[in-house]
Design an enzyme around this catalytic site. Structure first.
Site, PDB file in Angstrom:
ATOM      1  N   LYS A  22      31.047  -5.395   2.604  1.00 30.92           N
ATOM      2  CA  LYS A  22      30.576  -4.036   4.056  1.00 30.92           C
ATOM      3  C   LYS A  22      31.074  -2.809   2.916  1.00 30.92           C
ATOM      4  CE  LYS A  22      33.826  -2.147   6.453  1.00 30.92           C
ATOM      5  NZ  LYS A  22      34.186  -1.608   6.726  1.00 30.92           N
ATOM      6  N   ASN A  23      32.562  -3.103   2.178  1.00 33.04           N
ATOM      7  CA  ASN A  23      32.623  -1.523   1.629  1.00 33.04           C
ATOM      8  C   ASN A  23      31.700  -1.730   0.091  1.00 33.04           C
ATOM      9  OD1 ASN A  23      34.192  -0.828   3.888  1.00 33.04           O
ATOM     10  ND2 ASN A  23      36.655  -1.022   2.833  1.00 33.04           N
ATOM     11  N   ARG A  93      32.882   6.366   9.896  1.00 33.10           N
ATOM     12  CA  ARG A  93      32.959   7.178   8.894  1.00 33.10           C
ATOM     13  C   ARG A  93      32.292   7.184   7.397  1.00 33.10           C
ATOM     14  NH1 ARG A  93      36.908   9.845   9.385  1.00 33.10           N
ATOM     15  NH2 ARG A  93      37.131  11.069   7.057  1.00 33.10           N
ATOM     16  N   CYS A 117      40.255   9.203  14.046  1.00 33.22           N
ATOM     17  CA  CYS A 117      40.621   7.418  13.206  1.00 33.22           C
ATOM     18  C   CYS A 117      42.136   7.066  13.816  1.00 33.22           C
ATOM     19  CB  CYS A 117      40.216   8.269  12.313  1.00 33.22           C
ATOM     20  SG  CYS A 117      40.113   6.644  11.223  1.00 33.22           S
ATOM     21  N   ARG A 122      42.567  10.878   8.214  1.00 30.97           N
ATOM     22  CA  ARG A 122      41.158  10.601   7.378  1.00 30.97           C
ATOM     23  C   ARG A 122      40.531  12.100   7.564  1.00 30.97           C
ATOM     24  NH1 ARG A 122      38.769   4.811   8.235  1.00 30.97           N
ATOM     25  NH2 ARG A 122      38.660   4.912   5.937  1.00 30.97           N
ATOM     26  N   ILE A 329      49.127   4.392   2.482  1.00 28.88           N
ATOM     27  CA  ILE A 329      47.647   4.871   2.529  1.00 28.88           C
ATOM     28  C   ILE A 329      47.514   5.622   3.855  1.00 28.88           C
ATOM     29  CG2 ILE A 329      44.411   4.974   1.807  1.00 28.88           C
ATOM     30  CD1 ILE A 329      45.902   2.873  -0.322  1.00 28.88           C
ATOM     31  N   ARG A 399      32.323  -5.088  13.075  1.00 25.52           N
ATOM     32  CA  ARG A 399      31.812  -4.224  12.848  1.00 25.52           C
ATOM     33  C   ARG A 399      32.310  -4.453  11.313  1.00 25.52           C
ATOM     34  NH1 ARG A 399      34.106   1.840  13.666  1.00 25.52           N
ATOM     35  NH2 ARG A 399      33.574   1.882  11.870  1.00 25.52           N
TER      36      ARG A 399
HETATM   37  C1  UD1 Z   1      37.962   3.557   2.198  1.00 25.28           C
HETATM   38  C2  UD1 Z   1      37.171   1.949   2.665  1.00 25.28           C
HETATM   39  C3  UD1 Z   1      38.818   1.482   3.654  1.00 25.28           C
HETATM   40  C4  UD1 Z   1      39.546   1.542   2.983  1.00 25.28           C
HETATM   41  C5  UD1 Z   1      40.265   2.806   2.019  1.00 25.28           C
HETATM   42  C6  UD1 Z   1      41.200   3.084   1.500  1.00 25.28           C
HETATM   43  C7  UD1 Z   1      34.990   2.679   3.017  1.00 25.28           C
HETATM   44  C8  UD1 Z   1      33.530   2.665   3.738  1.00 25.28           C
HETATM   45  N1  UD1 Z   1      36.244   2.717   3.772  1.00 25.28           N
HETATM   46  O1  UD1 Z   1      38.210   4.580   3.815  1.00 25.28           O
HETATM   47  O2  UD1 Z   1      38.495   0.603   4.110  1.00 25.28           O
HETATM   48  O3  UD1 Z   1      41.033   1.195   3.673  1.00 25.28           O
HETATM   49  O4  UD1 Z   1      39.207   3.444   1.755  1.00 25.28           O
HETATM   50  O5  UD1 Z   1      40.826   1.406   0.201  1.00 25.28           O
HETATM   51  O6  UD1 Z   1      35.389   2.430   1.661  1.00 25.28           O
HETATM   52  N2  UD1 Z   1      42.001  11.362   1.516  1.00 25.28           N
HETATM   53  C9  UD1 Z   1      42.720  12.921   2.067  1.00 25.28           C
HETATM   54  N3  UD1 Z   1      41.173  14.115   1.998  1.00 25.28           N
HETATM   55  C10 UD1 Z   1      39.301  13.627   1.723  1.00 25.28           C
HETATM   56  C11 UD1 Z   1      39.751  11.736   1.703  1.00 25.28           C
HETATM   57  C12 UD1 Z   1      40.837  10.858   1.963  1.00 25.28           C
HETATM   58  O7  UD1 Z   1      42.782  13.239   2.441  1.00 25.28           O
HETATM   59  O8  UD1 Z   1      39.096  14.121   1.895  1.00 25.28           O
HETATM   60  C13 UD1 Z   1      43.301  10.723   2.084  1.00 25.28           C
HETATM   61  C14 UD1 Z   1      42.767   9.795   3.721  1.00 25.28           C
HETATM   62  O9  UD1 Z   1      43.272  10.489   4.907  1.00 25.28           O
HETATM   63  C15 UD1 Z   1      44.075   8.363   3.248  1.00 25.28           C
HETATM   64  C16 UD1 Z   1      43.152   8.825   1.570  1.00 25.28           C
HETATM   65  O10 UD1 Z   1      42.979   9.558   0.721  1.00 25.28           O
HETATM   66  O11 UD1 Z   1      45.362   9.102   3.094  1.00 25.28           O
HETATM   67  C17 UD1 Z   1      42.509   7.434   1.115  1.00 25.28           C
HETATM   68  O12 UD1 Z   1      41.253   7.785   1.865  1.00 25.28           O
HETATM   69  P1  UD1 Z   1      40.740   7.230   1.181  1.00 25.28           P
HETATM   70  O13 UD1 Z   1      40.399   6.311  -0.123  1.00 25.28           O
HETATM   71  O14 UD1 Z   1      38.905   8.594   1.118  1.00 25.28           O
HETATM   72  O15 UD1 Z   1      39.520   6.099   3.000  1.00 25.28           O
HETATM   73  P2  UD1 Z   1      38.610   5.990   2.837  1.00 25.28           P
HETATM   74  O16 UD1 Z   1      36.801   6.200   1.878  1.00 25.28           O
HETATM   75  O17 UD1 Z   1      37.550   7.282   3.978  1.00 25.28           O
END
Ligand code: UD1
Length: 432
Positions: A22-23, A93, A117, A122, A329, A399
């Site tokens: 999925k990811n 998202r 979320c 996030r 995370i 999902r």
């Molecule tokens: C993706 C995955 C999700 C997984 C996560 C961590 C997809 C569709 N989703 O989510 O399943 O759990 O990676 O491996 O692939 N952050 C910020 N600002 C930003 C972006 C991120 O502060 O602009 C923080 C987030 O709040 C979180 C951390 O960074 O604490 C990691 O988030 P991120 O790696 O971006 O997760 P996603 O891409 O949303």
């Protein structure tokens, strides 16, 4: 909406076919927006998050046809809109991934901010900061990000080393492939799903150095051309079935799988007392006793995946001894624990960590899934519990997991899908 009814206690036996990731599929689908020509994607899972992304691409004018062999043929030569519908972004998202490619190829992207979320905060500030660094003019007003740039210009982007954001890495590397000059992305994510997307982009003609490292050097090209690509197997699904095998004291083989990319999970399972056998594209797990306690810290790849944290918490809750889970995370990812307590687990959640005092047995109860991974964890809890567990909010699980009930039944589990008892308990449309 669906409800799962699980009668626990049956050891799972057999081989389960793992779907495409999925990811991994979400970035591939978004990346097709950059490509001038036909892209053929294989092994894209049939799950609702992917259907949401396909609807999103279609809303932008992308032509997507399923082929007879099950692959998707995608043609992005006639984009009619650079504006992503709110209704689709709020459902998932990952649809924010269209921002980078739209901005890079068409000079403009209007994408609603994804919002709240249930697993924790996030924001998308890293994405937006990166677009600005690439020279875009970005406004955030009325809940929408509106970014514009005649042509993006390569630059150096230092991402936050604590997070190595998956989403921001994807969005910014997609944008940088068509920017003028060289973009360096520091502290990039190395998740296998991100690396697969880098390899796909390279096959389309992108110039990316540092693939599979935390420093990417991307030299913008004029255009990307079509190719054929297969999504990698879903390591979260594979991990889920392996943990299910461990919990039910069964004998489960997952295939196709990438054993090297599952190593941190299989190492944890080996510590817990499971017997593991790695094939070239498969992993077999056998377990004949109560698991031993294990300690786990979630972290960006190659660390322990946060998406398997809830499943691993279920294993800890029935392990012999006390286990500590640190979640680094997402700040609210222990929301499944209260449901586990109702099933007899002994867990104390502290800031960023949970202490699991293993109990010999969980007991079936009606519970509520709050997100995809929490739902999967409650299914696993039901599989090893004594008696019947009813999981409300089952469509959230759909999902992210293709045909989870069919696959579990194929391994001998006693699972039924029932209509939701109380449709107001969760509204999946509002969840990430
Ligand atoms: C993706 C995955 C999700 C997984 C996560 C961590 C997809 C569709 N989703 O989510 O399943 O759990 O990676 O491996 O692939 N952050 C910020 N600002 C930003 C972006 C991120 O502060 O602009 C923080 C987030 O709040 C979180 C951390 O960074 O604490 C990691 O988030 P991120 O790696 O971006 O997760 P996603 O891409 O949303």
């Amino acid at each position: 909406m669906a409800r799962f009814k699980i009668t626990g206690g049956t050891p799972l036996h057999g081989t389960v076919q793992i779907s495409g990731s999925k990811n991994g599929s979400l970035p591939l689908l978004a990346a097709t927006l950059l490509v001038d020509g036909e892209v053929v994607l294989r092994d894209i899972p049939d799950i609702s998050d992917i259907r949401t992304m396909i609807r999103m691409l279609k809303a932008l004018g992308v032509k997507i046809e399923p082929r007879e062999d099950g692959a998707l043929s995608i043609d992005c030569s006639n984009i009619t809109s650079v504006s992503a519908p709110y209704d689709l972004v709020r459902r998932m998202r990952g649809s924010f991934y269209v921002a980078g490619p739209l901005l890079a190829r068409f000079g403009e992207a209007q994408v609603p901010l994804p919002g709240g979320c249930v697993i924790g905060s996030r924001p998308v500030d890293f994405h937006i900061r990166g677009f600005k660094a690439l020279g875009a003019h970005v406004e955030e007003k009325y809940g929408v990000m509106h970014a514009k740039a005649d042509r993006l210009v390569g630059t150096r982007i230092d991402m936050d080393p604590r997070f190595r954001s998956v989403g921001a890495t994807v969005n910014l590397m997609l944008a940088a492939t068509l920017a003028d000059g060289v973009t360096i992305i520091e502290n990039a994510s190395r998740e296998p799903e991100v690396v697969d997307c880098q390899q796909f982009l390279a096959a389309c003609g992108a110039r990316i150095e540092g693939i599979d490292t935390t420093t990417l050097r991307i030299t913008g090209v004029e255009r990307l051309t079509g190719t054929e690509w297969s999504a990698i197997p879903d390591r979260m699904e594979a991990g889920t079935f392996l943990i299910a095998g461990a919990l039910t004291r069964g004998d489960v083989t997952v295939e196709p799988a990438e054993p090297e990319r599952l190593r941190i999970v299989t190492d944890m399972l080996a510590h817990a007392g499971c017997d593991l056998e790695m094939g070239e594209r498969s992993v077999r797990l056998r377990m004949d006793r109560r698991p031993r306690a294990v300690d786990v810290v979630t972290a960006p790849y190659p660390g322990y995946p946060t998406d398997l944290q809830p499943n691993t918490g279920v294993l800890m809750s029935v392990a012999d001894g006390t286990s500590v889970m640190e979640e680094s995370i997402f700040d609210a990812r222990f929301n499944y624990v209260d449901e586990l307590l109702r099933m007899g687990a002994d867990v104390r959640v502290m800031e960023g960590a949970a202490i699991f005092k293993g109990v010999p047995q969980l007991f079936g109860a009606p519970v509520v899934a709050t997100d995809i991974r929490a739902g999967a964890a409650l299914i696993l809890a039901g599989l090893c519990a004594e008696g019947v567990t009813e999981i409300n909010g089952g469509s959230l699980v759909a999902r992210g997991y293709e045909d989870i009930t069919g696959k579990l039944k194929g391994l001998g589990a006693q699972v039924e899908v029932l209509p939701e008892a109380d449709p107001e308990i969760v509204d999946p449309e509002c969840l990430p």
